[in-house]
Motif scaffolding. Structure first.
Motif, PDB file in Angstrom:
ATOM      1  N   ILE A 140      58.929 -62.660  81.941  1.00 34.54           N
ATOM      2  CA  ILE A 140      60.263 -62.852  81.361  1.00 34.54           C
ATOM      3  C   ILE A 140      60.544 -61.780  80.318  1.00 34.54           C
ATOM      4  CG2 ILE A 140      61.645 -64.394  79.910  1.00 34.54           C
ATOM      5  CD1 ILE A 140      60.115 -66.731  81.274  1.00 34.54           C
ATOM      6  N   LEU A 141      59.589 -61.554  79.418  1.00 29.12           N
ATOM      7  CA  LEU A 141      59.799 -60.581  78.347  1.00 29.12           C
ATOM      8  C   LEU A 141      59.908 -59.155  78.891  1.00 29.12           C
ATOM      9  CD1 LEU A 141      57.341 -62.054  75.695  1.00 29.12           C
ATOM     10  CD2 LEU A 141      59.834 -62.285  75.756  1.00 29.12           C
ATOM     11  N   ARG A 142      59.078 -58.823  79.881  1.00 29.36           N
ATOM     12  CA  ARG A 142      59.158 -57.480  80.481  1.00 29.36           C
ATOM     13  C   ARG A 142      60.498 -57.280  81.186  1.00 29.36           C
ATOM     14  NH1 ARG A 142      53.684 -58.448  82.015  1.00 29.36           N
ATOM     15  NH2 ARG A 142      54.388 -58.992  84.122  1.00 29.36           N
ATOM     16  N   THR A 143      60.965 -58.333  81.836  1.00 26.43           N
ATOM     17  CA  THR A 143      62.248 -58.234  82.551  1.00 26.43           C
ATOM     18  C   THR A 143      63.401 -58.070  81.578  1.00 26.43           C
ATOM     19  OG1 THR A 143      61.379 -59.597  84.359  1.00 26.43           O
ATOM     20  CG2 THR A 143      63.768 -59.366  84.209  1.00 26.43           C
ATOM     21  N   LEU A 144      63.382 -58.822  80.483  1.00 23.38           N
ATOM     22  CA  LEU A 144      64.431 -58.670  79.472  1.00 23.38           C
ATOM     23  C   LEU A 144      64.424 -57.264  78.882  1.00 23.38           C
ATOM     24  CD1 LEU A 144      64.209 -62.089  77.602  1.00 23.38           C
ATOM     25  CD2 LEU A 144      66.148 -61.252  78.937  1.00 23.38           C
ATOM     26  N   LEU A 145      63.230 -56.723  78.622  1.00 22.90           N
ATOM     27  CA  LEU A 145      63.118 -55.364  78.110  1.00 22.90           C
ATOM     28  C   LEU A 145      63.720 -54.377  79.099  1.00 22.90           C
ATOM     29  CD1 LEU A 145      62.033 -53.222  76.137  1.00 22.90           C
ATOM     30  CD2 LEU A 145      59.838 -53.359  77.342  1.00 22.90           C
ATOM     31  N   ARG A 146      63.382 -54.539  80.383  1.00 21.11           N
ATOM     32  CA  ARG A 146      63.912 -53.645  81.408  1.00 21.11           C
ATOM     33  C   ARG A 146      65.436 -53.770  81.529  1.00 21.11           C
ATOM     34  NH1 ARG A 146      60.654 -55.074  85.003  1.00 21.11           N
ATOM     35  NH2 ARG A 146      61.928 -56.569  86.169  1.00 21.11           N
ATOM     36  N   MET A 147      65.955 -54.992  81.470  1.00 26.09           N
ATOM     37  CA  MET A 147      67.400 -55.211  81.565  1.00 26.09           C
ATOM     38  C   MET A 147      68.142 -54.551  80.404  1.00 26.09           C
ATOM     39  SD  MET A 147      67.425 -59.223  82.760  1.00 26.09           S
ATOM     40  CE  MET A 147      69.217 -59.408  82.665  1.00 26.09           C
ATOM     41  N   LYS A 148      67.523 -54.593  79.218  1.00 27.44           N
ATOM     42  CA  LYS A 148      68.157 -53.964  78.053  1.00 27.44           C
ATOM     43  C   LYS A 148      68.063 -52.441  78.139  1.00 27.44           C
ATOM     44  CE  LYS A 148      70.155 -53.831  74.028  1.00 27.44           C
ATOM     45  NZ  LYS A 148      71.588 -54.187  73.891  1.00 27.44           N
ATOM     46  N   MET A 149      66.886 -51.914  78.438  1.00 21.95           N
ATOM     47  CA  MET A 149      66.682 -50.478  78.449  1.00 21.95           C
ATOM     48  C   MET A 149      67.463 -49.795  79.581  1.00 21.95           C
ATOM     49  SD  MET A 149      64.922 -50.094  75.783  1.00 21.95           S
ATOM     50  CE  MET A 149      64.530 -48.343  75.917  1.00 21.95           C
ATOM     51  N   SER A 150      67.652 -50.506  80.693  1.00 20.03           N
ATOM     52  CA  SER A 150      68.378 -49.922  81.830  1.00 20.03           C
ATOM     53  C   SER A 150      69.887 -49.940  81.625  1.00 20.03           C
ATOM     54  CB  SER A 150      68.043 -50.696  83.113  1.00 20.03           C
ATOM     55  OG  SER A 150      68.615 -52.006  83.074  1.00 20.03           O
ATOM     56  N   GLY A 151      70.360 -50.661  80.634  1.00 17.11           N
ATOM     57  CA  GLY A 151      71.793 -50.769  80.395  1.00 17.11           C
ATOM     58  C   GLY A 151      72.445 -51.953  81.098  1.00 17.11           C
ATOM     59  N   GLU A 152      71.647 -52.767  81.816  1.00 17.11           N
ATOM     60  CA  GLU A 152      72.230 -53.886  82.551  1.00 17.11           C
ATOM     61  C   GLU A 152      72.902 -54.898  81.628  1.00 17.11           C
ATOM     62  OE1 GLU A 152      70.997 -57.653  85.435  1.00 17.11           O
ATOM     63  OE2 GLU A 152      69.532 -56.045  85.096  1.00 17.11           O
ATOM     64  N   ILE A 153      72.247 -55.238  80.534  1.00 16.41           N
ATOM     65  CA  ILE A 153      72.834 -56.212  79.617  1.00 16.41           C
ATOM     66  C   ILE A 153      74.105 -55.664  78.986  1.00 16.41           C
ATOM     67  CG2 ILE A 153      72.488 -57.393  77.400  1.00 16.41           C
ATOM     68  CD1 ILE A 153      69.605 -57.900  78.247  1.00 16.41           C
ATOM     69  N   ASP A 154      74.083 -54.397  78.595  1.00 12.66           N
ATOM     70  CA  ASP A 154      75.283 -53.797  78.021  1.00 12.66           C
ATOM     71  C   ASP A 154      76.421 -53.743  79.035  1.00 12.66           C
ATOM     72  OD1 ASP A 154      74.037 -53.433  75.604  1.00 12.66           O
ATOM     73  OD2 ASP A 154      73.452 -51.373  76.001  1.00 12.66           O
ATOM     74  N   GLU A 155      76.104 -53.575  80.309  1.00 12.20           N
ATOM     75  CA  GLU A 155      77.137 -53.552  81.339  1.00 12.20           C
ATOM     76  C   GLU A 155      77.752 -54.941  81.521  1.00 12.20           C
ATOM     77  OE1 GLU A 155      79.699 -52.237  84.347  1.00 12.20           O
ATOM     78  OE2 GLU A 155      78.652 -51.227  82.707  1.00 12.20           O
ATOM     79  N   ILE A 156      76.933 -55.986  81.442  1.00 10.16           N
ATOM     80  CA  ILE A 156      77.462 -57.348  81.518  1.00 10.16           C
ATOM     81  C   ILE A 156      78.423 -57.597  80.351  1.00 10.16           C
ATOM     82  CG2 ILE A 156      76.863 -59.798  81.329  1.00 10.16           C
ATOM     83  CD1 ILE A 156      74.223 -59.135  82.778  1.00 10.16           C
ATOM     84  N   ILE A 157      78.025 -57.151  79.158  1.00 15.00           N
ATOM     85  CA  ILE A 157      78.898 -57.292  77.990  1.00 15.00           C
ATOM     86  C   ILE A 157      80.220 -56.559  78.214  1.00 15.00           C
ATOM     87  CG2 ILE A 157      79.161 -56.718  75.543  1.00 15.00           C
ATOM     88  CD1 ILE A 157      76.085 -57.026  75.316  1.00 15.00           C
ATOM     89  N   ARG A 158      80.124 -55.342  78.743  1.00 18.67           N
ATOM     90  CA  ARG A 158      81.334 -54.536  78.960  1.00 18.67           C
ATOM     91  C   ARG A 158      82.283 -55.193  79.946  1.00 18.67           C
ATOM     92  NH1 ARG A 158      83.790 -51.413  82.184  1.00 18.67           N
ATOM     93  NH2 ARG A 158      82.227 -51.707  83.819  1.00 18.67           N
ATOM     94  N   LEU A 159      81.741 -55.838  80.984  1.00 20.11           N
ATOM     95  CA  LEU A 159      82.584 -56.479  81.983  1.00 20.11           C
ATOM     96  C   LEU A 159      83.442 -57.585  81.375  1.00 20.11           C
ATOM     97  CD1 LEU A 159      80.095 -56.693  84.993  1.00 20.11           C
ATOM     98  CD2 LEU A 159      82.189 -55.335  84.884  1.00 20.11           C
ATOM     99  N   TYR A 160      82.921 -58.250  80.356  1.00 22.98           N
ATOM    100  CA  TYR A 160      83.669 -59.347  79.733  1.00 22.98           C
ATOM    101  C   TYR A 160      84.493 -58.910  78.525  1.00 22.98           C
ATOM    102  CZ  TYR A 160      81.397 -62.936  82.601  1.00 22.98           C
ATOM    103  OH  TYR A 160      80.993 -63.731  83.635  1.00 22.98           O
ATOM    104  N   THR A 161      84.016 -57.920  77.786  1.00 24.88           N
ATOM    105  CA  THR A 161      84.690 -57.568  76.534  1.00 24.88           C
ATOM    106  C   THR A 161      85.427 -56.234  76.606  1.00 24.88           C
ATOM    107  OG1 THR A 161      82.776 -56.365  75.607  1.00 24.88           O
ATOM    108  CG2 THR A 161      82.859 -58.763  75.277  1.00 24.88           C
ATOM    109  N   GLY A 162      85.122 -55.413  77.603  1.00 29.23           N
ATOM    110  CA  GLY A 162      85.759 -54.110  77.700  1.00 29.23           C
ATOM    111  C   GLY A 162      85.051 -53.035  76.921  1.00 29.23           C
ATOM    112  N   SER A 163      83.997 -53.402  76.192  1.00 28.76           N
ATOM    113  CA  SER A 163      83.265 -52.408  75.422  1.00 28.76           C
ATOM    114  C   SER A 163      81.845 -52.898  75.202  1.00 28.76           C
ATOM    115  CB  SER A 163      83.929 -52.143  74.060  1.00 28.76           C
ATOM    116  OG  SER A 163      83.884 -53.318  73.271  1.00 28.76           O
ATOM    117  N   THR A 164      80.975 -51.983  74.821  1.00 25.88           N
ATOM    118  CA  THR A 164      79.627 -52.354  74.406  1.00 25.88           C
ATOM    119  C   THR A 164      79.460 -51.846  72.989  1.00 25.88           C
ATOM    120  OG1 THR A 164      78.769 -50.287  75.358  1.00 25.88           O
ATOM    121  CG2 THR A 164      78.641 -52.262  76.716  1.00 25.88           C
TER     122      THR A 164
END
Length: 249
Positions: free
Chosen positions: A221-245
């Protein structure tokens, strides 16, 4: 957005039924863009999309447990849920139990807000005695000394959206909200009706923590969260809802 969520749900449901689900705590006090509830069930939002993606990449089904904010930590301590996200260690200084925290994943800004037309900038310490709109069970470190002194009083609502609705209706002059929810709420209002931030109360990074149990794939779980953050996936999810990161300070 709903197509993407549906695809994630389909992938998650296709995981072998023999795999135990990853049980996520979902506070019923959250509001969009973090979580949308329909008939009491979470259907979409930044946190739901992230949790579904996390479970899918870990290789287990996702299971959401909607709980009152005041019950979340107790559910973690009793092994009823495995992962809690959008949390900070400073929010539970006396936390009991064995948990492992992720890296910071999100940036939260709490703001004091008012209706349109009020004074644009306010020092909370200089406000006269009055009630402030707050969420039941939420901690507001900047305002706590003022609550303790009786200068300000909490007027708790069950969730963040109710706090904003009450402020809009004039139940009180000021309330507290995170910036994301304030921006989302204002989207449906005309410019002359929109609520405004009058003071930044707190800015901090928040993440997830996992119950350290042999039955829970903690390191995956922790490795996956790290990968999701470092790859930009989490920031992209934020952008889809808010229009910005919003970059961390």
């Amino acid at each position: 957005m709903r197509w993407a969520l549906g695809a994630l749900l389909g992938i998650s449901l296709s995981v072998s039924a023999s795999d135990p689900p990853l049980r996520f705590a979902v506070a019923d006090s959250w509001a969009m863009p973090m979580v949308q509830f329909e008939r009491g069930r979470p259907t979409q939002g930044i946190l739901i999309d992230m949790m579904l993606s996390l479970a899918t990449q870990v290789g287990v089904p996702a299971e959401f447990h909607v709980l009152p904010r005041t019950r979340v930590q107790n559910a973690m301590e009793h092994g009823e849920v495995d992962v809690r996200c959008y949390a900070a260690q400073s929010w539970q200084p006396n936390q009991s139990g064995d948990y492992i925290w992720s890296i910071p994943l999100f940036f939260q800004r709490d703001v004091l807000i008012s209706r349109h037309g009020e004074t644009p900038k306010v020092d909370p310490a200089e406000l006269p005695r009055q009630s402030i709109g707050t969420v039941l069970g939420y901690i507001y470190p900047t305002l706590q000394p003022l609550f303790d002194a009786g200068q300000l009083q909490r007027e708790d609502a069950r969730n963040q959206n109710q706090v904003l609705e009450k402020l809009l209706a004039g139940r009180y002059r000021y309330a507290v909200s995170n910036q994301w929810t304030l921006d989302w709420f204002n989207q449906r209002l005309m410019p002359g009706q929109q609520l405004q931030g009058v003071a930044v109360l707190q800015e901090q990074n928040v993440g997830c923590y996992v119950r350290n149990d042999p039955k829970v794939p903690v390191q995956r779980i922790l490795r996956t969260l790290l990968r999701m953050k470092m790859s930009g996936e989490i920031d992209e999810i934020i952008r889809l809802y808010t229009g910005s990161t919003e970059a961390n300070p």
